[in-house]
Structure formats: structure tokens, C-alpha cells
Design a protein around this motif. Structure first.
Motif, PDB file in Angstrom:
ATOM      1  N   ARG A  15       0.826  -1.223   0.000  1.00 36.29           N
ATOM      2  CA  ARG A  15       0.000   0.000   0.000  1.00 36.29           C
ATOM      3  C   ARG A  15       0.853   1.263   0.000  1.00 36.29           C
ATOM      4  O   ARG A  15       0.432   2.300  -0.470  1.00 36.29           O
ATOM      5  CB  ARG A  15      -0.947   0.000   1.213  1.00 36.29           C
ATOM      6  CG  ARG A  15      -2.101  -0.961   1.090  1.00 36.29           C
ATOM      7  CD  ARG A  15      -3.150  -0.462   0.104  1.00 36.29           C
ATOM      8  NE  ARG A  15      -3.792   0.757   0.556  1.00 36.29           N
ATOM      9  CZ  ARG A  15      -4.223   1.726  -0.243  1.00 36.29           C
ATOM     10  NH1 ARG A  15      -4.062   1.637  -1.540  1.00 36.29           N
ATOM     11  NH2 ARG A  15      -4.813   2.796   0.255  1.00 36.29           N
ATOM     12  N   LYS A  16       2.062   1.149   0.546  1.00 34.69           N
ATOM     13  CA  LYS A  16       2.977   2.304   0.525  1.00 34.69           C
ATOM     14  C   LYS A  16       3.637   2.466  -0.835  1.00 34.69           C
ATOM     15  O   LYS A  16       4.392   3.402  -1.059  1.00 34.69           O
ATOM     16  CB  LYS A  16       4.065   2.116   1.590  1.00 34.69           C
ATOM     17  CG  LYS A  16       3.603   2.457   2.984  1.00 34.69           C
ATOM     18  CD  LYS A  16       4.817   2.711   3.883  1.00 34.69           C
ATOM     19  CE  LYS A  16       4.459   2.490   5.335  1.00 34.69           C
ATOM     20  NZ  LYS A  16       5.229   1.382   5.927  1.00 34.69           N
ATOM     21  N   ARG A  46      -8.096  -8.061   0.456  1.00 36.06           N
ATOM     22  CA  ARG A  46      -7.754  -6.792   1.117  1.00 36.06           C
ATOM     23  C   ARG A  46      -7.496  -5.682   0.105  1.00 36.06           C
ATOM     24  O   ARG A  46      -7.905  -4.550   0.296  1.00 36.06           O
ATOM     25  CB  ARG A  46      -6.496  -6.962   1.966  1.00 36.06           C
ATOM     26  CG  ARG A  46      -6.728  -7.812   3.185  1.00 36.06           C
ATOM     27  CD  ARG A  46      -5.638  -7.526   4.173  1.00 36.06           C
ATOM     28  NE  ARG A  46      -5.473  -8.637   5.078  1.00 36.06           N
ATOM     29  CZ  ARG A  46      -4.591  -8.649   6.055  1.00 36.06           C
ATOM     30  NH1 ARG A  46      -3.792  -7.611   6.234  1.00 36.06           N
ATOM     31  NH2 ARG A  46      -4.497  -9.679   6.856  1.00 36.06           N
ATOM     32  N   CYS A  47      -6.794  -6.052  -0.958  1.00 33.35           N
ATOM     33  CA  CYS A  47      -6.422  -5.055  -1.967  1.00 33.35           C
ATOM     34  C   CYS A  47      -7.640  -4.548  -2.740  1.00 33.35           C
ATOM     35  O   CYS A  47      -7.676  -3.393  -3.168  1.00 33.35           O
ATOM     36  CB  CYS A  47      -5.400  -5.626  -2.945  1.00 33.35           C
ATOM     37  SG  CYS A  47      -3.756  -5.781  -2.233  1.00 33.35           S
ATOM     38  N   LEU A  49     -10.404  -3.554  -1.835  1.00 34.99           N
ATOM     39  CA  LEU A  49     -11.002  -2.355  -1.248  1.00 34.99           C
ATOM     40  C   LEU A  49     -10.283  -1.085  -1.702  1.00 34.99           C
ATOM     41  O   LEU A  49     -10.816   0.004  -1.597  1.00 34.99           O
ATOM     42  CB  LEU A  49     -10.948  -2.429   0.291  1.00 34.99           C
ATOM     43  CG  LEU A  49     -11.684  -3.618   0.909  1.00 34.99           C
ATOM     44  CD1 LEU A  49     -11.389  -3.710   2.390  1.00 34.99           C
ATOM     45  CD2 LEU A  49     -13.185  -3.476   0.671  1.00 34.99           C
ATOM     46  N   HIS A  50      -9.050  -1.240  -2.188  1.00 38.03           N
ATOM     47  CA  HIS A  50      -8.252  -0.082  -2.597  1.00 38.03           C
ATOM     48  C   HIS A  50      -7.981  -0.091  -4.092  1.00 38.03           C
ATOM     49  O   HIS A  50      -7.106   0.614  -4.567  1.00 38.03           O
ATOM     50  CB  HIS A  50      -6.922  -0.070  -1.836  1.00 38.03           C
ATOM     51  CG  HIS A  50      -7.096  -0.164  -0.361  1.00 38.03           C
ATOM     52  ND1 HIS A  50      -7.371   0.939   0.413  1.00 38.03           N
ATOM     53  CD2 HIS A  50      -7.090  -1.231   0.477  1.00 38.03           C
ATOM     54  CE1 HIS A  50      -7.503   0.549   1.674  1.00 38.03           C
ATOM     55  NE2 HIS A  50      -7.344  -0.762   1.734  1.00 38.03           N
ATOM     56  N   ALA A  51      -8.704  -0.934  -4.825  1.00 38.23           N
ATOM     57  CA  ALA A  51      -8.428  -1.089  -6.258  1.00 38.23           C
ATOM     58  C   ALA A  51      -9.506  -0.390  -7.089  1.00 38.23           C
ATOM     59  O   ALA A  51     -10.478   0.122  -6.556  1.00 38.23           O
ATOM     60  CB  ALA A  51      -8.365  -2.568  -6.611  1.00 38.23           C
ATOM     61  N   ASN A  53      -9.163   2.241  -9.092  1.00 40.67           N
ATOM     62  CA  ASN A  53      -8.963   3.641  -9.443  1.00 40.67           C
ATOM     63  C   ASN A  53      -7.862   3.792 -10.499  1.00 40.67           C
ATOM     64  O   ASN A  53      -6.825   4.378 -10.246  1.00 40.67           O
ATOM     65  CB  ASN A  53      -8.595   4.422  -8.171  1.00 40.67           C
ATOM     66  CG  ASN A  53      -8.570   5.903  -8.435  1.00 40.67           C
ATOM     67  OD1 ASN A  53      -9.228   6.379  -9.366  1.00 40.67           O
ATOM     68  ND2 ASN A  53      -7.797   6.631  -7.638  1.00 40.67           N
ATOM     69  N   GLU A 143      -3.061  -1.694  -8.680  1.00 35.90           N
ATOM     70  CA  GLU A 143      -3.929  -0.560  -8.318  1.00 35.90           C
ATOM     71  C   GLU A 143      -3.822  -0.246  -6.833  1.00 35.90           C
ATOM     72  O   GLU A 143      -3.722   0.923  -6.439  1.00 35.90           O
ATOM     73  CB  GLU A 143      -5.381  -0.857  -8.715  1.00 35.90           C
ATOM     74  CG  GLU A 143      -5.578  -0.828 -10.228  1.00 35.90           C
ATOM     75  CD  GLU A 143      -6.972  -1.241 -10.675  1.00 35.90           C
ATOM     76  OE1 GLU A 143      -7.269  -1.062 -11.862  1.00 35.90           O
ATOM     77  OE2 GLU A 143      -7.755  -1.769  -9.844  1.00 35.90           O
ATOM     78  N   ALA A 144      -3.813  -1.302  -6.017  1.00 37.72           N
ATOM     79  CA  ALA A 144      -3.703  -1.088  -4.563  1.00 37.72           C
ATOM     80  C   ALA A 144      -2.351  -0.481  -4.209  1.00 37.72           C
ATOM     81  O   ALA A 144      -2.213   0.210  -3.201  1.00 37.72           O
ATOM     82  CB  ALA A 144      -3.917  -2.403  -3.820  1.00 37.72           C
ATOM     83  N   GLY A 146      -0.991   1.796  -5.915  1.00 39.79           N
ATOM     84  CA  GLY A 146      -1.000   3.198  -6.337  1.00 39.79           C
ATOM     85  C   GLY A 146      -0.725   3.453  -7.810  1.00 39.79           C
ATOM     86  O   GLY A 146      -0.537   4.599  -8.212  1.00 39.79           O
ATOM     87  N   ASP A 148      -1.947   4.055 -11.387  1.00 41.21           N
ATOM     88  CA  ASP A 148      -3.246   4.483 -11.904  1.00 41.21           C
ATOM     89  C   ASP A 148      -3.329   4.420 -13.430  1.00 41.21           C
ATOM     90  O   ASP A 148      -4.338   4.779 -14.019  1.00 41.21           O
ATOM     91  CB  ASP A 148      -3.590   5.894 -11.410  1.00 41.21           C
ATOM     92  CG  ASP A 148      -2.598   6.932 -11.877  1.00 41.21           C
ATOM     93  OD1 ASP A 148      -1.496   6.552 -12.328  1.00 41.21           O
ATOM     94  OD2 ASP A 148      -2.918   8.133 -11.787  1.00 41.21           O
TER      95      ASP A 148
END
Ligand SMILES: Nc1nc2c(ncn2[C@@H]2O[C@H](COP(=O)(O)OP(=O)(O)OP(=O)(O)O)[C@@H](O)[C@H]2O)c(=O)[nH]1
Ligand SMILES: [Mg+2]
Length: 328
Positions: A15-16, A46-47, A49-51, A53, A143-144, A146, A148
Motif C-alpha cells: 500500500r505504501k 484486502r487489496c 477495497l483499494h483497487a 482507481n 492498483e492497490a 498506487g 493508476d
């Protein structure tokens, strides 16, 4: 992969935007070990939820048409516009030799040294659940982490376009002027999954041929079924070596993507893709279970012999096999 993976630490590092962590996560997803599959699945959940975008762009065309070279300049232009770019190579047949993977890296020599770029070659060898599953999960991981702008390079061999079309938001088809592939493309249905077509190596002596091919193709695409966007693909001329037509191509791609985001087409497309892959995973999972089932394998030789000799109909035999599997 190690026996025990600290999934919390891996997820946090990913995630970082830690590239090494992303690389490890992809290796986990590509692993053929059953126990890795479970860990990978948890990481993907888990990823998720942050994918989502990102702009998922498929780039396809016959070997040597110039995909990697174009990705190098297109990716650089995207980075200059402030994006982070991940390049994934997909070869559903996994037939690519390690030589051409090295070739890819050298064709993307500017992009490959950028901090804002991540390049991952196609998984080689067998992958549990297939290359398509792997690529879809790798998209989620990138995507998770970062990224884009996802550029998914695939060799144009017919089947691969269809698979990639079920993972991407838009597809760019590269063609060569005068290579005789304009009509072949139509025949093989390759052009049907294109949102945009670029004629590559349009430069110097090749220019008149490229202009003529552009006119012919622009007419020809009108006879193709429209895409789910309701559009026919536009045809552009590019030269990755001379850097011409690249800004125009990028501008058009970004416009199409922005339009489709706003209209909800991409959200709708991704929903349909997710359902397709669920069904696909059920079908392939069932086939795999049946293929390795002891009772089925025990009954198979006699049933095959009966079908071959004509004493049992194929449908009756299939019914008996399915019953063996399902009715217990
Ligand atoms: N003149 C010219 N040559 C180009 C251009 N783009 C690519 N090439 C050359 O075409 C050859 C193939 O380019 P690649 O980018 O590796 O093609 P590819 O489609 O990625 O090929 P595969 O990965 O093998 O399917 C290389 O020798 C490139 O230098 C261009 O715009 N102009
Ligand atoms: Mg290539």
C-alpha cells in the motif's frame, strides 16, 4: 515462496507503493502451490477495497508491430502527466521465450528506469487457474499499490484479445501499414475488440502507405459491429521512434476514458467482467475437479470404450459421469 508469509506486513508495504513488496505479491499470486493460493486470495481480498482507481488499457497487435516500443513512449508521457504506470505482459499461451522478455525490457529502456513505472513480464509456465486469473489479480495488486495507468501488452493471436478485452477499460490495437493485416484482422475478429487503432512505424518512406492504410481502415471499421461504447474505432498514425502522433494518441485515449468513466460505461463494463470471471472460475474449477476425480477416472476407460464402439451414446455416458460426480 516461503512457508509462512507475513501478510499484514506485505499488504502494508504494498500500500505504501513499495515495488519489491508488489513484486513479491505478484509472485505469490503466480505461485502454483495450493497453500500460496489461500494467502494470495486473502491479500487480493484486502487489496480489492483499494483497487479500481485506474485506467486499464489493453495494447495488442501481432509480434513485432511495436507494442513495447510504443508503451515506452506512451508510459513516459503518462508519467510526465503525473501518473504512475504499471506495464503487464500477457501471453495466454505462455509460449514466450525468456529471450523476448529480455527484449521487452530493452524495448522499454526509458520506462524501466523510472521510479513511477513498474514492468512485469508474463508469468512463464503453468499457473493455477490460468494466466487470465493471474493477470486480473495482478491488476488489483498494482492498483492497490498506487498505479493508476495500467498498460497490458498482449500478443495478438485471436484468443488473447478476447481475454484481455474482459479485463480492460479500453483496447488499443496496433497494426502495420501494408503488412496485409488490415483484412486479416477483420477476418479473425481481432478488430472487434479494438476501441482505437494505431498504425505504427508511420514515418519516412512508409508515410504514403500509412496514410492510404488509414483511409482504408477508417472505412473498413464502419462495417464492424459497434463496441459496447457505441463507437467505431478511430484510426491514428504513430511513430514511437520519431515520437510523432503520440500526444494525439494519448489525448484521445484519456478523453475516451474520461467520457466512459463519466457515463458509467466503465463501471458497467467492470461489473460484467467480474461476473464473467466468476462464472469462468466456476467452470474451470469444476472441470479441474472432475479431471482429477478418482471415481471419474476409474469409470472413464470403460465408458470411453463403450462410446467408441457405439454401444453407448456420448450423452448417456456423459450423464453417467456427471452422476458419479454429483450424486454422492
Ligand atoms: N522504424 C520504427 N521501428 C519501430 C517503431 N516501433 C517499434 N519499432 C521496431 O520494431 C521492432 C519490434 O518492436 P517491439 O516494440 O519489440 O514490438 P512488439 O509488438 O512489442 O513485439 P513482441 O513483444 O515480440 O510481440 C523493434 O526492432 C523496434 O525497434 C517505430 O515507430 N518506427
Ligand atoms: Mg513486446
Amino acid at each position: 515462496m516461503q512457508g509462512s508469509i507475513d501478510i499484514d506486513a506485505l499488504f502494508a508495504a504494498l500500500r505504501k507503493g513499495d515495488r519489491a513488496a508488489l513484486g513479491r505479491a505478484i509472485t505469490l499470486v503466480e505461485s502454483t502451490r495450493i497453500q500460496d493460493r489461500e494467502t494470495a486470495q486473502e491479500l487480493i481480498e484486502r487489496c480489492l477495497l483499494h483497487a479500481g482507481n485506474s485506467f486499464r488499457l489493453g495494447i495488442t497487435g501481432i509480434p513485432g508491430v511495436g507494442k513495447s516500443t510504443l508503451i515506452d513512449v506512451l508510459g513516459m508521457a503518462m508519467i510526465e502527466a503525473g501518473h504512475r504506470v504499471a506495464v503487464l505482459a500477457v501471453d495466454p499461451s505462455s509460449s514466450r521465450s525468456s529471450g523476448s522478455i529480455l527484449g521487452d525490457k530493452t524495448r522499454m529502456e526509458r520506462l524501466s528506469v523510472q521510479d513511477a513505472a513498474f514492468i512485469r513480464p508474463s508469468p512463464t509456465g503453468g499457473v493455477l487457474g490460468g494466466v487470465a486469473r493471474c493477470t486480473r489479480e495482478t491488476i488489483i495488486l498494482c492498483e492497490a499499490a498506487g498505479y493508476d495507468r495500467l498498460l497490458i501488452e498482449t500478443v495478438g493471436v485471436g484468443q488473447s484479445e478476447l481475454e484481455v478485452d474482459r479485463m480492460t477499460d479500453l483496447n488499443l490495437l496496433l497494426m502495420l501499414a501494408g503488412a496485409g493485416d488490415e483484412l486479416q484482422g477483420i477476418k479473425r475478429g481481432i478488430m472487434e475488440s479494438a476501441d482505437l487503432i494505431a498504425l505504427t512505424k508511420a514515418e519516412g518512406d512508409n508515410m504514403p502507405r500509412a496514410e492510404a492504410a488509414r483511409r482504408d481502415l477508417s472505412n473498413a471499421v464502419m462495417y464492424l459491429p459497434v463496441r459496447d461504447s457505441g463507437r467505431h474505432p478511430e484510426v491514428l498514425l504513430t511513430s514511437a521512434i520519431h515520437g510523432t502522433g503520440i500526444q494525439e494518441l494519448l489525448g484521445l485515449l484519456e478523453d475516451l476514458h474520461a467520457t466512459d468513466m463519466k457515463s458509467g460505461r466503465i463501471a458497467e463494463r467492470r461489473r460484467a467482467q467480474a461476473l464473467f470471471w466468476m462464472q469462468h472460475a466456476v467452470t474451470t474449477g469444476m472441470q479441474e475437479r472432475m479431471r482429477t476425480d478418482a471415481a471419474i477416472n476409474a469409470a472413464l476407460p470403460a465408458l470411453e470404450a463403450a462410446v467408441k464402439s457405439g454401444t453407448k451414446s456420448p450423452f448417456k455416458a456423459a450423464q453417467e459421469l456427471l452422476s458419479l460426480f454429483l450424486d454422492r
